[in-house]
Design a protein around this motif. Structure first.
Motif, PDB file in Angstrom:
ATOM      1  N   LEU A  32      67.592  22.578  83.188  1.00  0.00           N
ATOM      2  CA  LEU A  32      67.500  23.235  81.878  1.00  0.00           C
ATOM      3  C   LEU A  32      66.585  22.449  80.942  1.00  0.00           C
ATOM      4  CD1 LEU A  32      71.189  24.359  81.139  1.00  0.00           C
ATOM      5  CD2 LEU A  32      69.309  25.687  82.107  1.00  0.00           C
ATOM      6  N   LEU A  33      66.619  21.126  81.059  1.00  0.00           N
ATOM      7  CA  LEU A  33      65.750  20.268  80.248  1.00  0.00           C
ATOM      8  C   LEU A  33      64.279  20.535  80.569  1.00  0.00           C
ATOM      9  CD1 LEU A  33      65.215  17.877  78.320  1.00  0.00           C
ATOM     10  CD2 LEU A  33      65.550  16.351  80.270  1.00  0.00           C
ATOM     11  N   SER A  34      63.967  20.623  81.855  1.00  0.00           N
ATOM     12  CA  SER A  34      62.590  20.894  82.267  1.00  0.00           C
ATOM     13  C   SER A  34      62.126  22.267  81.773  1.00  0.00           C
ATOM     14  CB  SER A  34      62.475  20.823  83.793  1.00  0.00           C
ATOM     15  OG  SER A  34      61.162  21.101  84.225  1.00  0.00           O
ATOM     16  N   LEU A  35      63.024  23.253  81.868  1.00  0.00           N
ATOM     17  CA  LEU A  35      62.703  24.595  81.375  1.00  0.00           C
ATOM     18  C   LEU A  35      62.501  24.573  79.861  1.00  0.00           C
ATOM     19  CD1 LEU A  35      62.362  27.612  82.016  1.00  0.00           C
ATOM     20  CD2 LEU A  35      64.823  27.881  81.682  1.00  0.00           C
ATOM     21  N   LEU A  44      71.119  13.921  91.363  1.00  0.00           N
ATOM     22  CA  LEU A  44      70.271  13.736  90.185  1.00  0.00           C
ATOM     23  C   LEU A  44      68.867  13.304  90.593  1.00  0.00           C
ATOM     24  CD1 LEU A  44      70.949  14.159  87.228  1.00  0.00           C
ATOM     25  CD2 LEU A  44      71.335  11.694  87.013  1.00  0.00           C
ATOM     26  N   ALA A  45      68.789  12.402  91.571  1.00  0.00           N
ATOM     27  CA  ALA A  45      67.480  11.909  92.017  1.00  0.00           C
ATOM     28  C   ALA A  45      66.655  13.022  92.647  1.00  0.00           C
ATOM     29  CB  ALA A  45      67.668  10.760  93.012  1.00  0.00           C
ATOM     30  N   LYS A  46      67.296  13.859  93.466  1.00  0.00           N
ATOM     31  CA  LYS A  46      66.580  14.955  94.126  1.00  0.00           C
ATOM     32  C   LYS A  46      66.093  15.987  93.113  1.00  0.00           C
ATOM     33  CE  LYS A  46      68.938  14.673  98.620  1.00  0.00           C
ATOM     34  NZ  LYS A  46      69.859  15.376  99.564  1.00  0.00           N
ATOM     35  N   VAL A  47      66.918  16.253  92.115  1.00  0.00           N
ATOM     36  CA  VAL A  47      66.531  17.234  91.092  1.00  0.00           C
ATOM     37  C   VAL A  47      65.354  16.714  90.269  1.00  0.00           C
ATOM     38  CG1 VAL A  47      67.278  18.331  88.947  1.00  0.00           C
ATOM     39  CG2 VAL A  47      68.767  18.376  90.943  1.00  0.00           C
ATOM     40  N   LYS A  48      65.404  15.445  89.880  1.00  0.00           N
ATOM     41  CA  LYS A  48      64.283  14.865  89.121  1.00  0.00           C
ATOM     42  C   LYS A  48      62.993  14.907  89.934  1.00  0.00           C
ATOM     43  CE  LYS A  48      67.062  11.783  86.216  1.00  0.00           C
ATOM     44  NZ  LYS A  48      67.394  10.368  85.879  1.00  0.00           N
ATOM     45  N   LEU A  49      63.102  14.611  91.229  1.00  0.00           N
ATOM     46  CA  LEU A  49      61.930  14.670  92.100  1.00  0.00           C
ATOM     47  C   LEU A  49      61.404  16.105  92.199  1.00  0.00           C
ATOM     48  CD1 LEU A  49      59.983  13.339  94.110  1.00  0.00           C
ATOM     49  CD2 LEU A  49      61.692  13.735  95.907  1.00  0.00           C
ATOM     50  N   SER A  50      62.327  17.064  92.316  1.00  0.00           N
ATOM     51  CA  SER A  50      61.936  18.469  92.410  1.00  0.00           C
ATOM     52  C   SER A  50      61.222  18.935  91.145  1.00  0.00           C
ATOM     53  CB  SER A  50      63.168  19.352  92.663  1.00  0.00           C
ATOM     54  OG  SER A  50      63.798  19.011  93.875  1.00  0.00           O
ATOM     55  N   VAL A  51      61.728  18.501  90.002  1.00  0.00           N
ATOM     56  CA  VAL A  51      61.101  18.864  88.727  1.00  0.00           C
ATOM     57  C   VAL A  51      59.691  18.276  88.635  1.00  0.00           C
ATOM     58  CG1 VAL A  51      61.200  18.465  86.231  1.00  0.00           C
ATOM     59  CG2 VAL A  51      63.245  19.211  87.454  1.00  0.00           C
ATOM     60  N   CYS A  52      59.538  17.014  89.027  1.00  0.00           N
ATOM     61  CA  CYS A  52      58.216  16.366  89.007  1.00  0.00           C
ATOM     62  C   CYS A  52      57.243  17.090  89.949  1.00  0.00           C
ATOM     63  CB  CYS A  52      58.334  14.902  89.407  1.00  0.00           C
ATOM     64  SG  CYS A  52      59.173  13.869  88.186  1.00  0.00           S
ATOM     65  N   LEU A  53      57.728  17.461  91.127  1.00  0.00           N
ATOM     66  CA  LEU A  53      56.891  18.179  92.087  1.00  0.00           C
ATOM     67  C   LEU A  53      56.508  19.558  91.561  1.00  0.00           C
ATOM     68  CD1 LEU A  53      58.614  17.280  95.494  1.00  0.00           C
ATOM     69  CD2 LEU A  53      56.409  16.454  94.633  1.00  0.00           C
ATOM     70  N   PHE A  76      52.695  20.485  91.168  1.00  0.00           N
ATOM     71  CA  PHE A  76      52.126  21.641  91.869  1.00  0.00           C
ATOM     72  C   PHE A  76      51.440  22.574  90.884  1.00  0.00           C
ATOM     73  CE2 PHE A  76      52.596  26.134  93.025  1.00  0.00           C
ATOM     74  CZ  PHE A  76      51.849  26.162  94.207  1.00  0.00           C
ATOM     75  N   SER A  77      52.066  22.792  89.727  1.00  0.00           N
ATOM     76  CA  SER A  77      51.483  23.665  88.715  1.00  0.00           C
ATOM     77  C   SER A  77      50.125  23.144  88.255  1.00  0.00           C
ATOM     78  CB  SER A  77      52.439  23.776  87.527  1.00  0.00           C
ATOM     79  OG  SER A  77      51.864  24.516  86.480  1.00  0.00           O
ATOM     80  N   ILE A  78      50.068  21.840  87.972  1.00  0.00           N
ATOM     81  CA  ILE A  78      48.810  21.234  87.512  1.00  0.00           C
ATOM     82  C   ILE A  78      47.745  21.301  88.608  1.00  0.00           C
ATOM     83  CG2 ILE A  78      47.738  19.041  86.819  1.00  0.00           C
ATOM     84  CD1 ILE A  78      50.443  18.347  85.476  1.00  0.00           C
ATOM     85  N   PHE A  79      48.137  20.955  89.840  1.00  0.00           N
ATOM     86  CA  PHE A  79      47.194  20.938  90.965  1.00  0.00           C
ATOM     87  C   PHE A  79      46.674  22.346  91.270  1.00  0.00           C
ATOM     88  CE2 PHE A  79      46.455  21.242  95.599  1.00  0.00           C
ATOM     89  CZ  PHE A  79      45.418  20.326  95.715  1.00  0.00           C
TER      90      PHE A  79
END
Length: 329
Positions: A69-72, A143-152, A156-159
């Motif tokens: 939700l924070l990323s959104l 938590l670690a997997k979610v943070k990694l997923s958000v970063c990816l 991906f969007s930028i790339f």
């Protein structure tokens, strides 16, 4: 006399042969439209900033679902802060910010909206695992997997859009036919690829996952009402408790609202491939952006913790010592 009148209708009167014409919207309508849309833009940025501060500040809110939700909220905040004002300006006035800023606008628009779509997909996956496979949720969704997923997701969007928009990034303004214009032309092949990657695939994933979540949630609700005593089912119910089901319903509303705001734009693009440049279609673009204002309102309506967090932020209680440790839930 005719030349003076013609010059007055141009964005840059000194460039008679290469200047665009000014938008034809009556000044009173333009002022009213700017005021209304600017207010929506400010409300969108303010509400999403409250979400960002709340989830970031209170440790009890640092859960996998809330990180999504924070990323959104970050992407929605950028929509309200940057995209809405620039879209309003682009449709109601001549573009006087130059070709470089035009390319930056399209690049930011593409990146932020793509990240929003990715965040909604991640939220759907999170709810799917929480409801359909509750026993493995704590190990699969960490938590670690979610943070990694958000970063990816953001990477991906930028790339993806750096490759997709490389032409206007290398040569800003290449698609502008006159001075005072800011347009983006997408060829047929690129448009089909974007339609598949930005609409068909993510929307299909979201719908399939939430249909599965809906079926499981209904079956669990029936089991609760009929007091089923099966050991397996009871174990499942203990894990996917009422709070998880409530979260699924809340995020289900969020997803439905997202699709309702998102689909008109791409449906219109099937008819008009250059929908982003069509001033008559600016309404569907603004409806898509308006979703960013609705998301925090959904949180406020369904999440008591968000209402408590807003009170703490507005009353400046977050500046007190150890306020981050308060049990906001």
């Amino acid at each position: 006399m005719m030349e003076i009148q013609k010059a007055a209708e141009l964005c840059f009167p000194q460039l008679l042969n290469s200047s665009c014409r000014k938008p034809t919207l009556h000044w009173s309508k333009a002022v009213l439209l700017n005021i209304v849309l600017s207010c929506i833009s400010l409300i969108t940025a303010a509400l999403n900033l409250l979400v960002i501060i709340s989830v970031s500040h209170f440790r009890k809110l640092h859960t996998p679902s809330n990180i999504l939700l924070l990323s959104l909220a970050v992407s929605d905040f950028l929509v309200g802060l940057l995209l809405m004002p620039l879209e309003i300006f682009r449709n109601t006035a001549c573009w006087v910010l130059g070709d470089v800023m035009c390319s930056v606008y399209w690049y930011l628009t593409s990146n932020i909206t793509c990240a929003s779509i990715g965040n909604i997909v991640l939220i759907s996956v999170d709810r799917y695992v929480a409801i359909c496979d509750p026993l493995h949720y704590p190990t699969r969704i960490t938590l670690a997997k979610v943070k990694l997923s958000v970063c990816l997701c953001w990477f991906f969007s930028i790339f993806y859009w750096s490759l997709y928009l490389k032409d206007i990034l290398v040569e800003p303004g290449r698609y502008n036919s006159c001075y005072g214009e800011c347009v983006l032309i997408i060829n047929d092949i690129a448009g089909i690829v974007d339609l598949a990657l930005s609409f068909i695939v993510p929307v299909t994933v979201i719908i399939v996952l939430y249909m599965r979540v809906f079926v499981v949630a209904v079956s669990q609700a029936r089991a609760m009402r009929s007091h089923v005593t099966s050991v397996t089912l009871q174990c499942s119910l203990n894990q996917a408790n009422k709070s998880e089901l409530k979260a699924a319903r809340t995020l289900g509303v969020l997803v439905v609202v997202f699709l309702a705001c998102y689909c008109p734009f791409y449906c219109y693009s099937l008819v008009d491939k250059n929908v982003v440049n069509d001033s008559s279609a600016s309404f569907v673009v603004l409806v898509f952006y308006f979703n960013s204002c609705l998301n925090p309102l959904i949180y406020a309506l369904f999440y008591p913790w968000f209402r408590k967090a807003i009170r703490c932020v507005i009353t400046l209680l977050i500046f007190k010592h150890d306020s981050s440790e308060v049990n906001i839930i």
